[in-house]
Design a protein around this motif. Sequence first.
Motif, mmCIF file in Angstrom:
data_model
loop_
_atom_site.group_PDB
_atom_site.id
_atom_site.type_symbol
_atom_site.label_atom_id
_atom_site.label_comp_id
_atom_site.label_asym_id
_atom_site.label_seq_id
_atom_site.Cartn_x
_atom_site.Cartn_y
_atom_site.Cartn_z
ATOM 1 N N CYS A 48 0.926 -1.235 0.093
ATOM 2 C CA CYS A 48 -0.050 0.056 -0.006
ATOM 3 C C CYS A 48 0.856 1.163 0.060
ATOM 4 O O CYS A 48 1.500 1.396 0.913
ATOM 5 C CB CYS A 48 -0.910 0.059 1.255
ATOM 6 S SG CYS A 48 -1.854 1.435 1.434
ATOM 7 N N CYS A 63 0.033 3.808 2.869
ATOM 8 C CA CYS A 63 0.166 3.602 4.448
ATOM 9 C C CYS A 63 1.871 3.283 4.257
ATOM 10 O O CYS A 63 2.404 3.328 5.413
ATOM 11 C CB CYS A 63 -0.491 2.375 4.997
ATOM 12 S SG CYS A 63 -2.289 2.786 4.749
ATOM 13 N N CYS A 122 -6.270 1.180 5.080
ATOM 14 C CA CYS A 122 -6.972 2.324 4.532
ATOM 15 C C CYS A 122 -7.893 2.062 3.363
ATOM 16 O O CYS A 122 -8.290 2.952 2.755
ATOM 17 C CB CYS A 122 -5.810 3.083 4.009
ATOM 18 S SG CYS A 122 -4.955 2.664 2.599
HETATM 19 ZN ZN LIG Z 1 -3.237 1.680 3.210
#
Ligand SMILES: [Zn+2]
Lengths: 436, 224
Positions: free
Chosen positions: B3, B6, B20
């Motif tokens: 990700c 993040c 998220c």
């Molecule tokens: Zn994330």
Amino acid sequence: MADLTALRGRANGGYVAPRWFRLDNAATIYPAARTRTYACTFRMAFVMKDEVDADILRQAVDDIAPRFPSFFVQLRPGLFWYFLERVSDTRAVVEESEYPCHRVTLVETDKPAFRVIYYKRRLGIEMFHSIADGGAALLFLKTLVSRYLVLKGHVIPNSGDFIDIGEKPKRYEHKDVFPKLYKKDAPPLQKEESSYQYKVKTIPNYFQAVHGIIPVKDIKECCKPLGLTITEYFAAVLLYSIYLDNPENKKVIKLSVPMSLRPIFGFKTLRNFSLFTNIGFTPPKNGVSTFEEIVESIRGKIKEGASAEALLAPIKRNVGSAGNPAVRFLPNVIKRPLLKTAYHLVGQRKFACCMSNLGICSMPPEMSEHIDRIEVLLGGAPHETLACAIGGFGDTLTITFTGSSKKFDIPRNFFTFLTSSGIRVRVETSNKEACS
Amino acid sequence: MRCEKCKVDLGEEYKRCPLCASPAERSEPVIKGQRTAEYPDVVYKKNPPWYFGIYTAAALALSAIAVAADCAVNKNISNAAWVVLSLPCLWALVFRPIFIKKLYFGSYIIRDIICLSLIMLWYSKSRLGYFGPAIRFGIPLLHLAAALVIVAGIFAFPKRRVNAAEHLMVLGSSSFLLLIINMANGYGTHWCAAAAAVCFSAAAVLARVMSKEICDKLAARFNV
Ligand SMILES: [Zn+2]
């Protein structure tokens, strides 16, 4: 298998473990605290390199059972207290099919009050907390895994990291040592302020885990300039994550940090032998808190709480109240609801989240080459919608957030803070919906 | 997978970041040598209905109706009391064993006896005018029957012999108590004596065969 018969014979010779055990002082609360949604279980598991062979695992459980009489027990009601009765049925192995830390069947069964779970590469135990604490459970799990690997044909030397199943069970392993530490002249326990509670919508019967896998090296590099231990560093990050979730809150935010008393007092019991220290910080009335302020407010607090002198006060309270004749001779049917009410009204309000660090788990290299990492999961408590546990293996730490809600707010704050500090993180979860 | 929002590595087959919810991106993980430890698919189960709660509510409602009807029609509540008393007994004897699995046979018998004894006492007093028939005849016979069932169980379930001894001692003690009550009231004592004799002699035989186990169990039950 001839060698097994010999092992069993030797394991049961000499000191004969009793047929039943009194609940130790720390364990008495769990049968009362348990509700339909709060199972009082915790999980400890290794992620192996290869898929787990169930038949060999069953054999390994059978082999180590005689060495751990205080684990193969079931909860039974007595007139005044519950007690743990040994069971002969060692069929504790089940393929994982429920949410983590699922309830263990208690009382009306002849099976032990824990289960050995396996699923693909995961091999672990889920245990009702009255049997043992994390430290003892880890020793049990390591012994189980070593036996499992031996049965798979590997040679695993015992360097003192796990229990030798050829030995007899020891008397000191089954002792409740809290009463031994009771000192009449210990200072009384200070009254504690209740903590801010992290509130989130929970789902009955649901439980999820979010793991963060982190290289130990990265963490050490972050702790060094701040002069913090790993536990203190994570405690500060967790407090900060809870604070960020609701910066409007001005109430003290506290974490409950359990610690094993074995290294502090030098006992080697396999029963519950840990206590909690609560640490926290109060957000300023005006303005916002920074991570550095939190670091300063908790610096040295865990060490302070873990000193032998500081621990004598809660031991005095716990042992003293259990020994009070009015409590001791109160019939269990009355005692249980009273304890339950006290626990849910008072005990749980003192902290927002529990954070347990089991430390780095040591084992011989011949064993560790078959294991990827360790996972420690706390069952959480009714008022606590989130719990955090840390376990280390080799050069990897696994931080696991557990709770009965589908939210990821605190773990997100926590892990993104770590990545922004330059720590590498890998995230995995048991919530399949959230990642597909 | 990763990700990028993040800045975390994700499991190899992850399509979204659990933190998220952003789509996972196919890029090299920064932590090498880790593989996803999979979890099983779990079917979410809602709380089973709280049978005891439902039953209690229904029982209370029924009791209230019975009391009201009895008051209106007969100007007393002796018939309604029958209903009120029989409802918890009905729960203990019929519904609980159906809904609650893994119930131990011996404990079940003891609970049954308590319920049936209450019914007998009530019947004896309200229909026959005094407690005598229940104390002299009904309840001791119940004890005797239960003791015989438990004795049969000793042979059928050798593993549960210690529990059987416990239950026999409980039944024996209450038979003995009934014996004393009957003697004090000048009623016949032979049925109580028979029940106490069966219970205590069976318990004595068990105690002889497995005295250590039984002593341990009693010590555990009475531990303070
Ligand atoms: Zn994330």
